[in-house]
Write a protein that holds these residues in place. Structure first.
Motif, PDB file in Angstrom:
ATOM      1  N   SER A  18      64.446  12.460  -0.788  1.00 20.49           N
ATOM      2  CA  SER A  18      65.136  13.271  -1.800  1.00 20.49           C
ATOM      3  C   SER A  18      65.229  14.746  -1.421  1.00 20.49           C
ATOM      4  CB  SER A  18      64.448  13.121  -3.165  1.00 20.49           C
ATOM      5  OG  SER A  18      64.410  11.774  -3.552  1.00 20.49           O
ATOM      6  N   MET A  19      65.321  15.048  -0.124  1.00 25.62           N
ATOM      7  CA  MET A  19      65.471  16.435   0.326  1.00 25.62           C
ATOM      8  C   MET A  19      66.953  16.756   0.456  1.00 25.62           C
ATOM      9  SD  MET A  19      62.454  16.717   3.228  1.00 25.62           S
ATOM     10  CE  MET A  19      62.913  15.235   4.117  1.00 25.62           C
ATOM     11  N   LEU A  20      67.271  18.030   0.334  1.00 26.17           N
ATOM     12  CA  LEU A  20      68.638  18.500   0.536  1.00 26.17           C
ATOM     13  C   LEU A  20      68.738  19.113   1.931  1.00 26.17           C
ATOM     14  CD1 LEU A  20      69.167  20.286  -2.890  1.00 26.17           C
ATOM     15  CD2 LEU A  20      69.999  18.023  -2.210  1.00 26.17           C
ATOM     16  N   SER A  21      69.812  18.814   2.633  1.00 29.80           N
ATOM     17  CA  SER A  21      70.008  19.376   3.964  1.00 29.80           C
ATOM     18  C   SER A  21      69.947  20.895   3.891  1.00 29.80           C
ATOM     19  CB  SER A  21      71.362  18.923   4.519  1.00 29.80           C
ATOM     20  OG  SER A  21      71.533  19.404   5.822  1.00 29.80           O
ATOM     21  N   GLY A  22      69.094  21.512   4.718  1.00 27.98           N
ATOM     22  CA  GLY A  22      68.924  22.954   4.731  1.00 27.98           C
ATOM     23  C   GLY A  22      67.779  23.441   3.857  1.00 27.98           C
ATOM     24  N   GLU A  23      67.208  22.564   3.046  1.00 21.92           N
ATOM     25  CA  GLU A  23      66.085  22.940   2.182  1.00 21.92           C
ATOM     26  C   GLU A  23      64.880  23.302   3.050  1.00 21.92           C
ATOM     27  OE1 GLU A  23      64.208  21.095  -1.914  1.00 21.92           O
ATOM     28  OE2 GLU A  23      65.125  19.734  -0.466  1.00 21.92           O
ATOM     29  N   GLN A  24      64.157  24.354   2.665  1.00 21.68           N
ATOM     30  CA  GLN A  24      63.033  24.847   3.463  1.00 21.68           C
ATOM     31  C   GLN A  24      61.713  24.603   2.742  1.00 21.68           C
ATOM     32  OE1 GLN A  24      63.708  28.928   4.695  1.00 21.68           O
ATOM     33  NE2 GLN A  24      65.903  28.594   4.602  1.00 21.68           N
ATOM     34  N   THR A  28      51.289  26.093   2.956  1.00 27.60           N
ATOM     35  CA  THR A  28      50.326  27.152   2.671  1.00 27.60           C
ATOM     36  C   THR A  28      49.007  26.965   3.408  1.00 27.60           C
ATOM     37  OG1 THR A  28      49.611  25.944   0.699  1.00 27.60           O
ATOM     38  CG2 THR A  28      51.299  27.654   0.403  1.00 27.60           C
ATOM     39  N   ASP A  29      48.712  25.744   3.837  1.00 27.21           N
ATOM     40  CA  ASP A  29      47.457  25.511   4.559  1.00 27.21           C
ATOM     41  C   ASP A  29      47.615  25.626   6.070  1.00 27.21           C
ATOM     42  OD1 ASP A  29      49.033  23.190   4.563  1.00 27.21           O
ATOM     43  OD2 ASP A  29      47.301  21.858   4.713  1.00 27.21           O
ATOM     44  N   ARG A  30      48.836  25.488   6.589  1.00 24.27           N
ATOM     45  CA  ARG A  30      49.054  25.529   8.034  1.00 24.27           C
ATOM     46  C   ARG A  30      49.961  26.675   8.465  1.00 24.27           C
ATOM     47  NH1 ARG A  30      48.554  20.573  10.589  1.00 24.27           N
ATOM     48  NH2 ARG A  30      48.756  21.791  12.462  1.00 24.27           N
ATOM     49  N   SER A  31      50.569  27.370   7.514  1.00 22.90           N
ATOM     50  CA  SER A  31      51.488  28.479   7.800  1.00 22.90           C
ATOM     51  C   SER A  31      52.637  28.047   8.700  1.00 22.90           C
ATOM     52  CB  SER A  31      50.738  29.656   8.426  1.00 22.90           C
ATOM     53  OG  SER A  31      49.806  30.178   7.530  1.00 22.90           O
ATOM     54  N   THR A  32      53.233  26.905   8.385  1.00 21.31           N
ATOM     55  CA  THR A  32      54.381  26.411   9.152  1.00 21.31           C
ATOM     56  C   THR A  32      55.595  26.305   8.238  1.00 21.31           C
ATOM     57  OG1 THR A  32      53.764  24.097   8.728  1.00 21.31           O
ATOM     58  CG2 THR A  32      52.953  25.102  10.773  1.00 21.31           C
ATOM     59  N   LEU A  33      56.772  26.355   8.846  1.00 23.22           N
ATOM     60  CA  LEU A  33      58.018  26.236   8.107  1.00 23.22           C
ATOM     61  C   LEU A  33      58.758  24.994   8.589  1.00 23.22           C
ATOM     62  CD1 LEU A  33      59.973  27.671   6.086  1.00 23.22           C
ATOM     63  CD2 LEU A  33      61.065  28.661   8.101  1.00 23.22           C
ATOM     64  N   HIS A  34      59.286  24.230   7.651  1.00 21.19           N
ATOM     65  CA  HIS A  34      60.028  23.005   7.962  1.00 21.19           C
ATOM     66  C   HIS A  34      61.362  23.066   7.236  1.00 21.19           C
ATOM     67  CE1 HIS A  34      56.310  21.025   9.485  1.00 21.19           C
ATOM     68  NE2 HIS A  34      55.782  21.928   8.684  1.00 21.19           N
ATOM     69  N   VAL A  35      62.418  22.537   7.869  1.00 17.06           N
ATOM     70  CA  VAL A  35      63.752  22.542   7.284  1.00 17.06           C
ATOM     71  C   VAL A  35      64.265  21.107   7.255  1.00 17.06           C
ATOM     72  CG1 VAL A  35      66.117  23.393   7.505  1.00 17.06           C
ATOM     73  CG2 VAL A  35      64.199  24.872   8.137  1.00 17.06           C
ATOM     74  N   ALA A  36      64.757  20.694   6.087  1.00 16.35           N
ATOM     75  CA  ALA A  36      65.321  19.351   5.942  1.00 16.35           C
ATOM     76  C   ALA A  36      66.664  19.283   6.661  1.00 16.35           C
ATOM     77  CB  ALA A  36      65.482  19.016   4.469  1.00 16.35           C
ATOM     78  N   THR A  37      66.882  18.188   7.412  1.00 16.86           N
ATOM     79  CA  THR A  37      68.174  17.979   8.074  1.00 16.86           C
ATOM     80  C   THR A  37      69.018  16.960   7.323  1.00 16.86           C
ATOM     81  OG1 THR A  37      67.174  16.342   9.544  1.00 16.86           O
ATOM     82  CG2 THR A  37      67.307  18.623  10.346  1.00 16.86           C
ATOM     83  N   ASP A  38      68.360  16.142   6.520  1.00 20.21           N
ATOM     84  CA  ASP A  38      69.050  15.209   5.619  1.00 20.21           C
ATOM     85  C   ASP A  38      68.049  14.796   4.540  1.00 20.21           C
ATOM     86  OD1 ASP A  38      67.489  12.948   6.598  1.00 20.21           O
ATOM     87  OD2 ASP A  38      68.885  12.787   8.274  1.00 20.21           O
ATOM     88  N   ALA A  39      68.366  13.790   3.760  1.00 21.62           N
ATOM     89  CA  ALA A  39      67.534  13.419   2.611  1.00 21.62           C
ATOM     90  C   ALA A  39      66.139  12.926   2.986  1.00 21.62           C
ATOM     91  CB  ALA A  39      68.247  12.363   1.777  1.00 21.62           C
ATOM     92  N   THR A  40      65.957  12.425   4.214  1.00 19.63           N
ATOM     93  CA  THR A  40      64.660  11.852   4.596  1.00 19.63           C
ATOM     94  C   THR A  40      64.077  12.443   5.882  1.00 19.63           C
ATOM     95  OG1 THR A  40      65.762  10.063   5.797  1.00 19.63           O
ATOM     96  CG2 THR A  40      65.178   9.633   3.487  1.00 19.63           C
ATOM     97  N   THR A  41      64.720  13.463   6.461  1.00 10.68           N
ATOM     98  CA  THR A  41      64.264  14.023   7.734  1.00 10.68           C
ATOM     99  C   THR A  41      64.072  15.525   7.616  1.00 10.68           C
ATOM    100  OG1 THR A  41      65.615  12.360   8.857  1.00 10.68           O
ATOM    101  CG2 THR A  41      64.729  14.138  10.214  1.00 10.68           C
ATOM    102  N   ARG A  42      62.956  16.008   8.162  1.00  9.53           N
ATOM    103  CA  ARG A  42      62.731  17.454   8.227  1.00  9.53           C
ATOM    104  C   ARG A  42      62.223  17.790   9.616  1.00  9.53           C
ATOM    105  NH1 ARG A  42      57.458  16.784   7.762  1.00  9.53           N
ATOM    106  NH2 ARG A  42      56.735  15.396   6.168  1.00  9.53           N
TER     107      ARG A  42
END
Length: 151
Positions: A18-24, A28-42
Motif C-alpha cells: 500500500s505504498m505510493l510511488s515516490g513516498e519516502q 529513526t533507529d537506523r537513520s536511513t531513507l527509503h523511497v517507494a518505487t511502487d505499491a510493494t517495493t521500496r
C-alpha cells in the motif's frame, strides 16, 4: 508556508504494501531513507560505491571505518571506529601494513609462515612443503606424513 513531512518510524516497521510511488520513509533507529518505487517495493537511498572518491592514503588515527553493530539492541546500529582501533581489535600491530595474525586472542601477532623462522605464527615440520602459485596469490600446502601418535 506549506511543509513536507516524511513518514518516519523503526526500520522493522517499514511498510511492504500500500505504498505510493515516490513516498519516502525515514528510519529513526537506523537513520536511513527509503523511497517507494511502487505499491510493494521500496529502495534505500545510498551513494553509489563507484561514484565515491578513492582515498589516496589511510591515516590510521584519524580515518574511520563504518561498521554495523549487530549487538546494538536499540538506536543506530551503524558505528564508527578508527582504522588503528580496528587493526588493534584484529590484533594487527599498529606499525605494520603486512598481513599479520595471532593464533589466540591477545597473542603476539606474526606472519603466517614468517620470513626468517623467528616471526612466524606457524612452523612447518620436515614432512611439509608449501609453494605459491606463480599466476595468483594462492599457496599450496603439501603434507607428506600425518603422525597420529601412539596408544
Amino acid at each position: 508556508m506549506p511543509r513536507i513531512q516524511i513518514k518516519r518510524g523503526l526500520k522493522a516497521n517499514l511498510p511492504t504494501s500500500s505504498m505510493l510511488s515516490g513516498e519516502q520513509f525515514y528510519t529513526t533507529d537506523r537513520s536511513t531513507l527509503h523511497v517507494a518505487t511502487d505499491a510493494t517495493t521500496r529502495q534505500p537511498v545510498v551513494p553509489p560505491i563507484d561514484d565515491l572518491a578513492t582515498m589516496p592514503a589511510v591515516d590510521g588515527a584519524a580515518d574511520l571505518v563504518l561498521m554495523h553493530d549487530a549487538s546494538e539492541a536499540s538506536g543506530v546500529k551503524e558505528k564508527k571506529i578508527t582504522f588503528d582501533a580496528f587493526k588493534a581489535a584484529l590484533n594487527i600491530p599498529a606499525g605494520t601494513t603486512d598481513e599479520k595474525v595471532a593464533v589466540v586472542s591477545g597473542g603476539t601477532a606474526g606472519y603466517i609462515w614468517g620470513t626468517d623462522g623467528t616471526d612466524g605464527v606457524l612452523r612447518m615440520g620436515p614432512t611439509m612443503s608449501w609453494v605459491k602459485a606463480a599466476g595468483n596469490g594462492y599457496v599450496t600446502l603439501d603434507v607428506g606424513v600425518i603422525d597420529c601418535g601412539s596408544f
